[in-house]
Design an enzyme around this catalytic site. Structure first.
Site, PDB file in Angstrom:
ATOM      1  N   LYS A 169     -31.645  23.972  33.133  1.00 43.66           N
ATOM      2  CA  LYS A 169     -32.335  22.668  33.135  1.00 43.66           C
ATOM      3  C   LYS A 169     -32.652  22.150  34.543  1.00 43.66           C
ATOM      4  CE  LYS A 169     -30.683  21.033  28.666  1.00 43.66           C
ATOM      5  NZ  LYS A 169     -30.067  19.919  27.922  1.00 43.66           N
TER       6      LYS A 169
ATOM      7  N   ASN B 228     -35.732  19.483  30.080  1.00 46.03           N
ATOM      8  CA  ASN B 228     -35.487  20.289  28.874  1.00 46.03           C
ATOM      9  C   ASN B 228     -36.774  20.593  28.116  1.00 46.03           C
ATOM     10  OD1 ASN B 228     -36.105  17.883  27.568  1.00 46.03           O
ATOM     11  ND2 ASN B 228     -34.569  18.178  25.990  1.00 46.03           N
TER      12      ASN B 228
ATOM     13  N   ASP C 148     -33.628  14.504  26.297  1.00 45.77           N
ATOM     14  CA  ASP C 148     -32.230  14.400  25.849  1.00 45.77           C
ATOM     15  C   ASP C 148     -31.786  12.942  25.666  1.00 45.77           C
ATOM     16  OD1 ASP C 148     -31.675  17.135  25.671  1.00 45.77           O
ATOM     17  OD2 ASP C 148     -31.153  17.277  27.789  1.00 45.77           O
TER      18      ASP C 148
ATOM     19  N   ARG D 247     -17.345  12.278  41.653  1.00 42.02           N
ATOM     20  CA  ARG D 247     -18.583  12.684  40.981  1.00 42.02           C
ATOM     21  C   ARG D 247     -19.149  11.522  40.136  1.00 42.02           C
ATOM     22  NH1 ARG D 247     -19.089  18.113  37.387  1.00 42.02           N
ATOM     23  NH2 ARG D 247     -21.327  18.394  37.694  1.00 42.02           N
TER      24      ARG D 247
ATOM     25  N   TYR E  48     -21.882  19.657  18.927  1.00 44.95           N
ATOM     26  CA  TYR E  48     -22.050  19.673  17.476  1.00 44.95           C
ATOM     27  C   TYR E  48     -21.566  21.024  16.946  1.00 44.95           C
ATOM     28  CZ  TYR E  48     -26.058  22.535  18.672  1.00 44.95           C
ATOM     29  OH  TYR E  48     -26.839  23.532  19.187  1.00 44.95           O
TER      30      TYR E  48
HETATM   31  P1  ATR Z   1     -22.985  19.621  31.904  1.00 50.80           P
HETATM   32  O1  ATR Z   1     -24.346  20.007  32.376  1.00 50.80           O
HETATM   33  O2  ATR Z   1     -22.630  20.106  30.519  1.00 50.80           O
HETATM   34  O3  ATR Z   1     -22.734  18.173  32.061  1.00 50.80           O
HETATM   35  P2  ATR Z   1     -21.400  20.172  34.253  1.00 50.80           P
HETATM   36  O4  ATR Z   1     -22.447  19.633  35.159  1.00 50.80           O
HETATM   37  O5  ATR Z   1     -20.645  21.397  34.621  1.00 50.80           O
HETATM   38  O6  ATR Z   1     -21.969  20.492  32.811  1.00 50.80           O
HETATM   39  O7  ATR Z   1     -20.357  18.990  33.979  1.00 50.80           O
HETATM   40  C1  ATR Z   1     -19.255  19.158  33.161  1.00 50.80           C
HETATM   41  C2  ATR Z   1     -18.576  17.800  32.958  1.00 50.80           C
HETATM   42  O8  ATR Z   1     -17.466  17.950  32.061  1.00 50.80           O
HETATM   43  C3  ATR Z   1     -17.990  17.213  34.236  1.00 50.80           C
HETATM   44  O9  ATR Z   1     -18.011  15.826  34.135  1.00 50.80           O
HETATM   45  C4  ATR Z   1     -16.543  17.753  34.183  1.00 50.80           C
HETATM   46  O10 ATR Z   1     -15.641  17.009  34.963  1.00 50.80           O
HETATM   47  P3  ATR Z   1     -15.471  17.308  36.538  1.00 50.80           P
HETATM   48  O11 ATR Z   1     -16.676  16.685  37.204  1.00 50.80           O
HETATM   49  O12 ATR Z   1     -14.210  16.656  36.910  1.00 50.80           O
HETATM   50  O13 ATR Z   1     -15.452  18.808  36.675  1.00 50.80           O
HETATM   51  C5  ATR Z   1     -16.272  17.579  32.732  1.00 50.80           C
HETATM   52  N1  ATR Z   1     -15.180  18.404  32.216  1.00 50.80           N
HETATM   53  C6  ATR Z   1     -15.182  19.748  32.046  1.00 50.80           C
HETATM   54  N2  ATR Z   1     -14.018  20.155  31.496  1.00 50.80           N
HETATM   55  C7  ATR Z   1     -13.258  19.037  31.324  1.00 50.80           C
HETATM   56  C8  ATR Z   1     -11.959  18.792  30.797  1.00 50.80           C
HETATM   57  N3  ATR Z   1     -11.183  19.782  30.314  1.00 50.80           N
HETATM   58  N4  ATR Z   1     -11.509  17.513  30.751  1.00 50.80           N
HETATM   59  C9  ATR Z   1     -12.285  16.510  31.218  1.00 50.80           C
HETATM   60  N5  ATR Z   1     -13.520  16.684  31.727  1.00 50.80           N
HETATM   61  C10 ATR Z   1     -14.003  17.920  31.782  1.00 50.80           C
END
Ligand code: ATR
Length: 267
Positions: free
Chosen positions: A66, A87, A102, A156, A214
């Site tokens: 994306k 997307n 989205d 972040r 989902y």
């Molecule tokens: P996406 O495009 O799906 O948002 P991403 O940019 O990799 O994927 O972001 C993943 C998000 O899920 C982030 O907010 C991540 O938290 P961090 O910024 O701290 O890495 C969060 N995330 C992933 N696994 C997690 C977990 N087990 N518990 C809480 N947050 C999680």
């Protein structure tokens, strides 16, 4: 001549988009095909170029392309710019137009399908990755009382909140205080079968817990149910973002309810 559309992803075999768009096309009498294309992780732009050369009219883009699609587009919609991700691509007049449906998909599911009025409400968004960023601007447009972004990595969340200016508060999960009307899980935790460390005080009578994922019950939705609140998964968002893309391409709005119902029955 039949118009060609596709979804690009890696992996992509699991995608329900071909089913959804085939249903929309049947329903609205549009002469089009829609296929799933597995692009190599380092070959997204080349795959798209080959599709355009073969007469492709538009495409959806899913994980992990994306952000790359956003850079590939020669023109971006305002909502794609806000999302920092694309997307939906439209190929016309030598241009690659990038859009992002989205946020509109989430909003349609929350407000139309689930009947939630977000104006003046307290919204909690969990996560600060691409999935979260894509829905912030449309949520803010509903004029909630508060929009809090909570993330495991607080910096972040702060960075993301900073992109959208005042009205967005950022914090870590441990700093969450008070209850919210709508809690949207946009973290990738559900994918890993994990639950972010959330205090149960985020839930109140009448809250809605929404997981963007989902197809399976998630620890987040199970946690919400143990606290007696309503829950919804992201199937409605999936179909609604597709309907918005379909509208971008074809100028016709399909009826999403029967498509959501048939996917739900098949799950
Ligand atoms: P996406 O495009 O799906 O948002 P991403 O940019 O990799 O994927 O972001 C993943 C998000 O899920 C982030 O907010 C991540 O938290 P961090 O910024 O701290 O890495 C969060 N995330 C992933 N696994 C997690 C977990 N087990 N518990 C809480 N947050 C999680």
């Amino acid at each position: 001549m039949t118009d060609r559309y596709a979804v690009f992803g890696h992996p992509v075999a699991h995608s329900k988009s071909p089913l959804i768009h085939a249903a929309f096309a049947r329903q609205t009498g549009q002469d089009m095909t829609y296929e799933a294309i597995l692009a190599p992780k380092d070959g997204f732009a080349a795959s798209v170029a080959a599709f355009v050369a073969a007469g492709g009219r538009g495409a959806n883009v899913t994980v992990p392309f994306k952000e790359e699609a956003c850079r590939l587009a020669t023109r971006l919609s305002a909502r794609a710019e806000c999302a920092g991700a694309v997307n939906t691509l439209t190929f016309a007049s030598g241009e690659i137009r990038g859009d992002n449906t989205d946020g509109a998909g989430l909003l349609a599911d929350l407000t139309q399908n689930l009947g939630r009025d977000l104006a003046g409400r307290r919204i909690l968004l969990l996560g600060a990755g691409g999935a979260a960023r894509g829905v912030i601007e449309p949520l803010l447009a509903q004029q909630p009382a508060t929009l809090v972004i909570a993330n495991r990595t607080v910096a972040r969340a702060q960075g993301l909140a900073g992109l959208f200016g005042h009205g967005v508060v950022a914090c870590g999960f441990d700093a969450l205080a008070g209850a919210f009307d709508v809690i949207v899980n946009a973290t990738a935790a559900s994918l890993a079968g994990e639950l972010p460390p959330l205090p149960p005080t985020i839930f109140a009578a009448g809250s809605l817990a929404y997981d963007m994922m989902y197809g399976r019950d998630t620890p987040f939705l199970a946690f919400a149910r143990t606290h007696g609140v309503a829950t919804a998964d992201g199937l409605g968002m999936l179909v609604e973002q597709a309907a918005e893309a379909f509208f971008v391409w074809r100028g016709v709005r399909p009826d999403t309810a029967p498509v959501i119902a048939s996917l739900r029955a098949a799950c």
